[in-house]
Design a protein around this motif. Sequence first.
Motif, PDB file in Angstrom:
ATOM      1  N   GLU A  37       0.839  -1.199   0.000  1.00 32.12           N
ATOM      2  CA  GLU A  37       0.000   0.000   0.000  1.00 32.12           C
ATOM      3  C   GLU A  37       0.876   1.251   0.000  1.00 32.12           C
ATOM      4  O   GLU A  37       1.934   1.292   0.641  1.00 32.12           O
ATOM      5  CB  GLU A  37      -0.927   0.007   1.215  1.00 32.12           C
ATOM      6  N   LEU A  38       0.408   2.273  -0.724  1.00 31.37           N
ATOM      7  CA  LEU A  38       1.110   3.558  -0.717  1.00 31.37           C
ATOM      8  C   LEU A  38       0.833   4.283   0.592  1.00 31.37           C
ATOM      9  O   LEU A  38      -0.198   4.047   1.237  1.00 31.37           O
ATOM     10  CB  LEU A  38       0.644   4.415  -1.894  1.00 31.37           C
ATOM     11  N   ASP A  39       1.742   5.164   0.981  1.00 28.94           N
ATOM     12  CA  ASP A  39       1.518   5.898   2.233  1.00 28.94           C
ATOM     13  C   ASP A  39       0.358   6.872   2.061  1.00 28.94           C
ATOM     14  O   ASP A  39      -0.014   7.264   0.931  1.00 28.94           O
ATOM     15  CB  ASP A  39       2.788   6.640   2.663  1.00 28.94           C
ATOM     16  N   ALA A  40      -0.241   7.278   3.176  1.00 29.20           N
ATOM     17  CA  ALA A  40      -1.460   8.096   3.143  1.00 29.20           C
ATOM     18  C   ALA A  40      -1.226   9.435   2.446  1.00 29.20           C
ATOM     19  O   ALA A  40      -2.100   9.929   1.719  1.00 29.20           O
ATOM     20  CB  ALA A  40      -1.966   8.324   4.568  1.00 29.20           C
ATOM     21  N   HIS A  41      -0.065  10.043   2.644  1.00 29.05           N
ATOM     22  CA  HIS A  41       0.227  11.334   2.032  1.00 29.05           C
ATOM     23  C   HIS A  41       0.234  11.226   0.507  1.00 29.05           C
ATOM     24  O   HIS A  41      -0.348  12.070  -0.200  1.00 29.05           O
ATOM     25  CB  HIS A  41       1.585  11.855   2.516  1.00 29.05           C
ATOM     26  N   LEU A  42       0.851  10.176   0.002  1.00 29.17           N
ATOM     27  CA  LEU A  42       0.910   9.976  -1.448  1.00 29.17           C
ATOM     28  C   LEU A  42      -0.480   9.681  -2.010  1.00 29.17           C
ATOM     29  O   LEU A  42      -0.843  10.165  -3.099  1.00 29.17           O
ATOM     30  CB  LEU A  42       1.871   8.839  -1.777  1.00 29.17           C
ATOM     31  N   GLU A  43      -1.266   8.927  -1.278  1.00 25.35           N
ATOM     32  CA  GLU A  43      -2.633   8.639  -1.719  1.00 25.35           C
ATOM     33  C   GLU A  43      -3.467   9.916  -1.784  1.00 25.35           C
ATOM     34  O   GLU A  43      -4.241  10.122  -2.725  1.00 25.35           O
ATOM     35  CB  GLU A  43      -3.298   7.641  -0.764  1.00 25.35           C
ATOM     36  N   ASN A  44      -3.306  10.802  -0.796  1.00 27.06           N
ATOM     37  CA  ASN A  44      -4.034  12.075  -0.812  1.00 27.06           C
ATOM     38  C   ASN A  44      -3.616  12.950  -2.003  1.00 27.06           C
ATOM     39  O   ASN A  44      -4.450  13.600  -2.639  1.00 27.06           O
ATOM     40  CB  ASN A  44      -3.794  12.829   0.496  1.00 27.06           C
ATOM     41  N   LEU A  45      -2.313  12.941  -2.305  1.00 26.49           N
ATOM     42  CA  LEU A  45      -1.830  13.713  -3.452  1.00 26.49           C
ATOM     43  C   LEU A  45      -2.391  13.166  -4.758  1.00 26.49           C
ATOM     44  O   LEU A  45      -2.778  13.936  -5.654  1.00 26.49           O
ATOM     45  CB  LEU A  45      -0.304  13.691  -3.490  1.00 26.49           C
ATOM     46  N   LEU A  46      -2.454  11.850  -4.887  1.00 29.18           N
ATOM     47  CA  LEU A  46      -3.021  11.236  -6.084  1.00 29.18           C
ATOM     48  C   LEU A  46      -4.495  11.588  -6.234  1.00 29.18           C
ATOM     49  O   LEU A  46      -4.977  11.908  -7.336  1.00 29.18           O
ATOM     50  CB  LEU A  46      -2.848   9.713  -6.033  1.00 29.18           C
ATOM     51  N   SER A  47      -5.226  11.547  -5.128  1.00 28.11           N
ATOM     52  CA  SER A  47      -6.651  11.896  -5.158  1.00 28.11           C
ATOM     53  C   SER A  47      -6.845  13.366  -5.534  1.00 28.11           C
ATOM     54  O   SER A  47      -7.740  13.705  -6.320  1.00 28.11           O
ATOM     55  CB  SER A  47      -7.279  11.607  -3.792  1.00 28.11           C
ATOM     56  N   LYS A  48      -6.001  14.237  -5.011  1.00 27.51           N
ATOM     57  CA  LYS A  48      -6.083  15.663  -5.329  1.00 27.51           C
ATOM     58  C   LYS A  48      -5.787  15.913  -6.808  1.00 27.51           C
ATOM     59  O   LYS A  48      -6.438  16.747  -7.454  1.00 27.51           O
ATOM     60  CB  LYS A  48      -5.097  16.438  -4.453  1.00 27.51           C
ATOM     61  N   ALA A  49      -4.823  15.188  -7.360  1.00 25.50           N
ATOM     62  CA  ALA A  49      -4.483  15.344  -8.773  1.00 25.50           C
ATOM     63  C   ALA A  49      -5.633  14.894  -9.668  1.00 25.50           C
ATOM     64  O   ALA A  49      -5.971  15.560 -10.652  1.00 25.50           O
ATOM     65  CB  ALA A  49      -3.225  14.553  -9.094  1.00 25.50           C
ATOM     66  N   GLU A  50      -6.244  13.767  -9.346  1.00 28.87           N
ATOM     67  CA  GLU A  50      -7.378  13.280 -10.127  1.00 28.87           C
ATOM     68  C   GLU A  50      -8.543  14.255 -10.063  1.00 28.87           C
ATOM     69  O   GLU A  50      -9.200  14.529 -11.078  1.00 28.87           O
ATOM     70  CB  GLU A  50      -7.814  11.907  -9.607  1.00 28.87           C
ATOM     71  N   CYS A  51      -8.820  14.786  -8.882  1.00 28.24           N
ATOM     72  CA  CYS A  51      -9.907  15.755  -8.714  1.00 28.24           C
ATOM     73  C   CYS A  51      -9.623  17.025  -9.519  1.00 28.24           C
ATOM     74  O   CYS A  51     -10.518  17.570 -10.180  1.00 28.24           O
ATOM     75  CB  CYS A  51     -10.075  16.081  -7.232  1.00 28.24           C
ATOM     76  N   THR A  52      -8.381  17.475  -9.489  1.00 34.88           N
ATOM     77  CA  THR A  52      -8.003  18.677 -10.245  1.00 34.88           C
ATOM     78  C   THR A  52      -8.180  18.455 -11.732  1.00 34.88           C
ATOM     79  O   THR A  52      -8.707  19.308 -12.450  1.00 34.88           O
ATOM     80  CB  THR A  52      -6.544  19.050  -9.946  1.00 34.88           C
ATOM     81  N   LYS A  53      -7.751  17.297 -12.208  1.00 40.34           N
ATOM     82  CA  LYS A  53      -7.881  16.989 -13.631  1.00 40.34           C
ATOM     83  C   LYS A  53      -9.341  16.922 -14.052  1.00 40.34           C
ATOM     84  O   LYS A  53      -9.742  17.457 -15.097  1.00 40.34           O
ATOM     85  CB  LYS A  53      -7.176  15.674 -13.908  1.00 40.34           C
ATOM     86  N   LEU A  54     -10.178  16.275 -13.245  1.00 41.92           N
ATOM     87  CA  LEU A  54     -11.592  16.112 -13.566  1.00 41.92           C
ATOM     88  C   LEU A  54     -12.296  17.457 -13.699  1.00 41.92           C
ATOM     89  O   LEU A  54     -12.956  17.744 -14.707  1.00 41.92           O
ATOM     90  CB  LEU A  54     -12.272  15.257 -12.495  1.00 41.92           C
ATOM     91  N   TRP A  55     -12.135  18.320 -12.693  1.00 41.58           N
ATOM     92  CA  TRP A  55     -12.849  19.596 -12.703  1.00 41.58           C
ATOM     93  C   TRP A  55     -12.231  20.598 -13.672  1.00 41.58           C
ATOM     94  O   TRP A  55     -12.938  21.451 -14.221  1.00 41.58           O
ATOM     95  CB  TRP A  55     -12.895  20.169 -11.287  1.00 41.58           C
ATOM     96  N   THR A  56     -10.942  20.479 -13.906  1.00 39.01           N
ATOM     97  CA  THR A  56     -10.320  21.352 -14.909  1.00 39.01           C
ATOM     98  C   THR A  56     -10.885  21.059 -16.287  1.00 39.01           C
ATOM     99  O   THR A  56     -11.179  21.980 -17.064  1.00 39.01           O
ATOM    100  CB  THR A  56      -8.793  21.172 -14.915  1.00 39.01           C
ATOM    101  N   GLU A  57     -11.070  19.796 -16.614  1.00 36.61           N
ATOM    102  CA  GLU A  57     -11.664  19.420 -17.903  1.00 36.61           C
ATOM    103  C   GLU A  57     -13.096  19.933 -18.024  1.00 36.61           C
ATOM    104  O   GLU A  57     -13.483  20.480 -19.070  1.00 36.61           O
ATOM    105  CB  GLU A  57     -11.643  17.903 -18.066  1.00 36.61           C
ATOM    106  N   LYS A  58     -13.880  19.785 -16.965  1.00 35.49           N
ATOM    107  CA  LYS A  58     -15.272  20.239 -17.014  1.00 35.49           C
ATOM    108  C   LYS A  58     -15.349  21.757 -17.165  1.00 35.49           C
ATOM    109  O   LYS A  58     -16.140  22.276 -17.970  1.00 35.49           O
ATOM    110  CB  LYS A  58     -16.012  19.797 -15.748  1.00 35.49           C
ATOM    111  N   ILE A  59     -14.556  22.489 -16.384  1.00 33.81           N
ATOM    112  CA  ILE A  59     -14.564  23.954 -16.457  1.00 33.81           C
ATOM    113  C   ILE A  59     -14.100  24.415 -17.830  1.00 33.81           C
ATOM    114  O   ILE A  59     -14.685  25.341 -18.420  1.00 33.81           O
ATOM    115  CB  ILE A  59     -13.679  24.550 -15.348  1.00 33.81           C
TER     116      ILE A  59
END
Length: 403
Positions: A37-59
């Motif tokens: 398993e990846l550490d929690a900090h890295l998992e949070n960064l990955l989730s933040k990147a995916e969220c940024t990509k998703l909403w950037t595309e929609k906007i």
Amino acid sequence: MNIMDFNMKKLAADAGTFLSRAVQFTEEKLGQAEKTELDAHLENLLSKAECTKLWTEKIMKQTEVLLQPNPNARIEEFVYEKLDRKAPSRMNNPELLGQYMIDAGNEFGPGTAYGNALIKCGETQKRIGAADRELIQTSAINFLTPLRNFIEGDYKTITKERKLLQNKRLDLDAAKTRLKKAKVAEARAAQLNTSQPEENNIMVNVSYMLNLLHVKWLKIWAEEVTKSEQEVRITQSEFDRQAEITRLLLEGISSTHAHHLRCLNDFVEAQMTYYAQCYQYMLDLQKQLGSFPSTFLSNNNQSSTTPVQSVSTPPVLASASASLPSVSNSIVASGLSELRSSSGSRKARVLYDYDAANSSELSLLADEVITVYSIPGMDSDWLMGERGNQKGKVPITYLELLN
């Protein structure tokens, strides 16, 4: 020949690595293998990147729809952009409407009240179209382009490194699995009875040979354990290094948010400029239309400003309209009735230029003062006008009676 042998060995090694990853991935999905398993900090960064990509595309997509509602035009612009060619310049909707209004006004006659109003409205619509074009260009440069650069540049790099991290993790877990299996096999081999039998017969000889094979088997598994432990150390080091690279890239998302915030401010400023320009253009147009004489709809006994007053307007527009010079219906009607009932004449100021349609009419210049009077039987929309030795019919919509 050596190059071919090297390529074949590399191809075989790559195939073996791919197969090992596939087996590890399948066993993880089936719950038959452990997963690092990846550490929690890295998992949070990955989730933040995916969220940024998703909403950037929609906007980004919705902003493109806002700036260019026509889907065919958006597809055309996309094709020209991919071909690295400039799209042909075409009129936008306000500019096209403005051109139609100007053409209609010229057809009806710029000397008529309706034609003149159409021309003024058309010119305003073309100004709004130019402002709209400027908004699209500014927004594309300052807002859409940075968002697109993130999706097509930074996030692609993040996705590539994240995929490498996933492969390194599969390699590490596959190495751990092989080490675990090697240790289990070594333990089972050590449990076998390796003592030499005392009986002297054929079975004794067979048993002795099996014991010799067993010793060699133990050496093989010992070597396999050592090899697996070394492989785990190497794969663990590669995984840790790739995790660090991925983490550094993901931490740049915060800088991306800050950059997009500045771009958002530029977009809001561009919109504010656009709407302020449109408001000023319409305010100027309302002043121009409000300066029309209120009797140009005299056939309906209504003021030209009546339709405008029936529409709810902002306080600023209402105050601006109230300050415009106008003549009330009662004053104009009484002045005209007195002029028609008497045989006298009045002075009148010309509001707009007017070109005579025939020899019975008198051409007018804006702001000049002429003498007007009525003739029995004359159309209610016309008066006789005199300027020195020149005389002819003039439309009352172009005049303002003076006291």
